[in-house]
Write a protein that holds these residues in place. Structure first.
Motif, PDB file in Angstrom:
ATOM      1  N   LEU A   2      44.715  34.792 -10.332  1.00 52.16           N
ATOM      2  CA  LEU A   2      44.468  33.742 -11.314  1.00 52.16           C
ATOM      3  C   LEU A   2      43.755  34.354 -12.500  1.00 52.16           C
ATOM      4  O   LEU A   2      42.835  35.154 -12.341  1.00 52.16           O
ATOM      5  CB  LEU A   2      43.599  32.642 -10.697  1.00 52.16           C
ATOM      6  CG  LEU A   2      44.145  31.952  -9.456  1.00 52.16           C
ATOM      7  CD1 LEU A   2      43.101  30.997  -8.884  1.00 52.16           C
ATOM      8  CD2 LEU A   2      45.427  31.205  -9.790  1.00 52.16           C
ATOM      9  N   GLN A   3      44.177  33.968 -13.676  1.00 54.16           N
ATOM     10  CA  GLN A   3      43.547  34.493 -14.886  1.00 54.16           C
ATOM     11  C   GLN A   3      43.229  33.341 -15.819  1.00 54.16           C
ATOM     12  O   GLN A   3      44.141  32.677 -16.320  1.00 54.16           O
ATOM     13  CB  GLN A   3      44.459  35.500 -15.576  1.00 54.16           C
ATOM     14  CG  GLN A   3      43.899  36.040 -16.874  1.00 54.16           C
ATOM     15  CD  GLN A   3      44.179  37.520 -17.059  1.00 54.16           C
ATOM     16  OE1 GLN A   3      44.843  38.136 -16.240  1.00 54.16           O
ATOM     17  NE2 GLN A   3      43.676  38.071 -18.126  1.00 54.16           N
ATOM     18  N   ALA A   4      41.941  33.131 -16.066  1.00 52.92           N
ATOM     19  CA  ALA A   4      41.486  32.078 -16.965  1.00 52.92           C
ATOM     20  C   ALA A   4      41.297  32.639 -18.363  1.00 52.92           C
ATOM     21  O   ALA A   4      40.877  33.792 -18.530  1.00 52.92           O
ATOM     22  CB  ALA A   4      40.185  31.481 -16.461  1.00 52.92           C
ATOM     23  N   CYS A  20      44.612  28.523 -17.112  1.00 51.69           N
ATOM     24  CA  CYS A  20      44.527  29.394 -15.940  1.00 51.69           C
ATOM     25  C   CYS A  20      45.953  29.689 -15.496  1.00 51.69           C
ATOM     26  O   CYS A  20      46.666  28.786 -15.037  1.00 51.69           O
ATOM     27  CB  CYS A  20      43.748  28.717 -14.828  1.00 51.69           C
ATOM     28  SG  CYS A  20      43.712  29.642 -13.283  1.00 51.69           S
ATOM     29  N   LEU A  21      46.344  30.937 -15.656  1.00 56.31           N
ATOM     30  CA  LEU A  21      47.701  31.350 -15.305  1.00 56.31           C
ATOM     31  C   LEU A  21      47.704  31.972 -13.921  1.00 56.31           C
ATOM     32  O   LEU A  21      46.901  32.871 -13.638  1.00 56.31           O
ATOM     33  CB  LEU A  21      48.225  32.357 -16.325  1.00 56.31           C
ATOM     34  CG  LEU A  21      49.589  32.968 -16.025  1.00 56.31           C
ATOM     35  CD1 LEU A  21      50.671  31.893 -16.041  1.00 56.31           C
ATOM     36  CD2 LEU A  21      49.903  34.064 -17.035  1.00 56.31           C
ATOM     37  N   ALA A  22      48.584  31.480 -13.078  1.00 52.73           N
ATOM     38  CA  ALA A  22      48.717  32.009 -11.722  1.00 52.73           C
ATOM     39  C   ALA A  22      49.895  32.970 -11.666  1.00 52.73           C
ATOM     40  O   ALA A  22      50.963  32.684 -12.211  1.00 52.73           O
ATOM     41  CB  ALA A  22      48.922  30.877 -10.740  1.00 52.73           C
ATOM     42  N   SER A  23      49.706  34.075 -10.998  1.00 53.18           N
ATOM     43  CA  SER A  23      50.791  35.039 -10.856  1.00 53.18           C
ATOM     44  C   SER A  23      50.684  35.725  -9.507  1.00 53.18           C
ATOM     45  O   SER A  23      49.628  35.729  -8.879  1.00 53.18           O
ATOM     46  CB  SER A  23      50.728  36.085 -11.979  1.00 53.18           C
ATOM     47  OG  SER A  23      49.517  36.804 -11.927  1.00 53.18           O
ATOM     48  N   THR A  76      50.598  27.156 -14.539  1.00 52.26           N
ATOM     49  CA  THR A  76      49.400  27.113 -15.370  1.00 52.26           C
ATOM     50  C   THR A  76      48.642  25.817 -15.162  1.00 52.26           C
ATOM     51  O   THR A  76      49.238  24.741 -15.047  1.00 52.26           O
ATOM     52  CB  THR A  76      49.770  27.268 -16.859  1.00 52.26           C
ATOM     53  OG1 THR A  76      50.486  28.498 -17.039  1.00 52.26           O
ATOM     54  CG2 THR A  76      48.527  27.298 -17.732  1.00 52.26           C
ATOM     55  N   VAL A  77      47.333  25.946 -15.119  1.00 47.63           N
ATOM     56  CA  VAL A  77      46.426  24.805 -15.025  1.00 47.63           C
ATOM     57  C   VAL A  77      45.563  24.804 -16.278  1.00 47.63           C
ATOM     58  O   VAL A  77      45.214  25.880 -16.791  1.00 47.63           O
ATOM     59  CB  VAL A  77      45.544  24.902 -13.774  1.00 47.63           C
ATOM     60  CG1 VAL A  77      44.622  23.711 -13.665  1.00 47.63           C
ATOM     61  CG2 VAL A  77      46.404  25.016 -12.521  1.00 47.63           C
ATOM     62  N   ASN A 108      40.108  29.454  -1.955  1.00 46.48           N
ATOM     63  CA  ASN A 108      40.348  30.797  -1.425  1.00 46.48           C
ATOM     64  C   ASN A 108      40.634  31.844  -2.502  1.00 46.48           C
ATOM     65  O   ASN A 108      40.431  33.033  -2.276  1.00 46.48           O
ATOM     66  CB  ASN A 108      41.541  30.759  -0.461  1.00 46.48           C
ATOM     67  CG  ASN A 108      41.417  29.652   0.558  1.00 46.48           C
ATOM     68  OD1 ASN A 108      42.070  28.618   0.437  1.00 46.48           O
ATOM     69  ND2 ASN A 108      40.576  29.841   1.540  1.00 46.48           N
ATOM     70  N   PHE A 109      41.170  31.403  -3.625  1.00 49.02           N
ATOM     71  CA  PHE A 109      41.560  32.329  -4.684  1.00 49.02           C
ATOM     72  C   PHE A 109      40.765  31.975  -5.942  1.00 49.02           C
ATOM     73  O   PHE A 109      40.641  30.805  -6.295  1.00 49.02           O
ATOM     74  CB  PHE A 109      43.061  32.219  -4.980  1.00 49.02           C
ATOM     75  CG  PHE A 109      43.936  32.496  -3.791  1.00 49.02           C
ATOM     76  CD1 PHE A 109      44.338  31.471  -2.952  1.00 49.02           C
ATOM     77  CD2 PHE A 109      44.352  33.788  -3.521  1.00 49.02           C
ATOM     78  CE1 PHE A 109      45.144  31.720  -1.858  1.00 49.02           C
ATOM     79  CE2 PHE A 109      45.164  34.051  -2.425  1.00 49.02           C
ATOM     80  CZ  PHE A 109      45.559  33.022  -1.589  1.00 49.02           C
TER      81      PHE A 109
END
Length: 120
Positions: A2-4, A20-23, A76-77, A108-109
């Motif tokens: 996750l990258q904010a 927040c991009l999830a990859s 993305t959030v 958890n992440f």
């Protein structure tokens, strides 16, 4: 992973939108949460959103000012923050978990965090 991002310096009363991009993993079925940590304080819950985006939950301190949303197609959030105040200054983290919860132990992440500074 996750990258904010989206943090920065803003004046009191202003707005910011965090992303927040999830990859590397499919988070579309997870609850996504936002937390923040101010200097010298514990990490605290800000908002959470269920996998379908239909149900959200915000802490009392930000209710009516902050809104979580998500776009599963973009993994993305978002956290829309309005009427920002100096006390909102903190590092903001996004997180993923399986429980719709305000408890950080249920996530958890975690992303690496993005700094939001609100000047008075």
């Amino acid at each position: 992973q996750l990258q904010a991002c989206g943090g920065g310096l803003v004046q009191a009363g202003g707005s910011l939108r965090l992303s927040c991009l999830a990859s590397g993993h499919t988070f579309t079925s997870y609850v996504m949460g936002w937390f923040r940590q101010a200097p010298g304080k514990d990490r605290e819950f800000v908002a959470a959103i269920k996998w379908n985006g239909a149900t959200t939950y915000a802490a009392d301190s930000v209710k009516g000012r902050f809104t979580a949303s998500r776009d599963n197609a973009k993994n993305t959030v978002y956290l829309q923050m309005n009427s920002l105040q100096p006390e909102d200054t903190a590092v903001y983290y996004c997180a993923a978990g399986t429980l719709f919860s305000n408890n950080r132990d249920h996530y958890n992440f975690w992303g690496q965090g993005t700094l939001v500074t609100v000047s008075s």
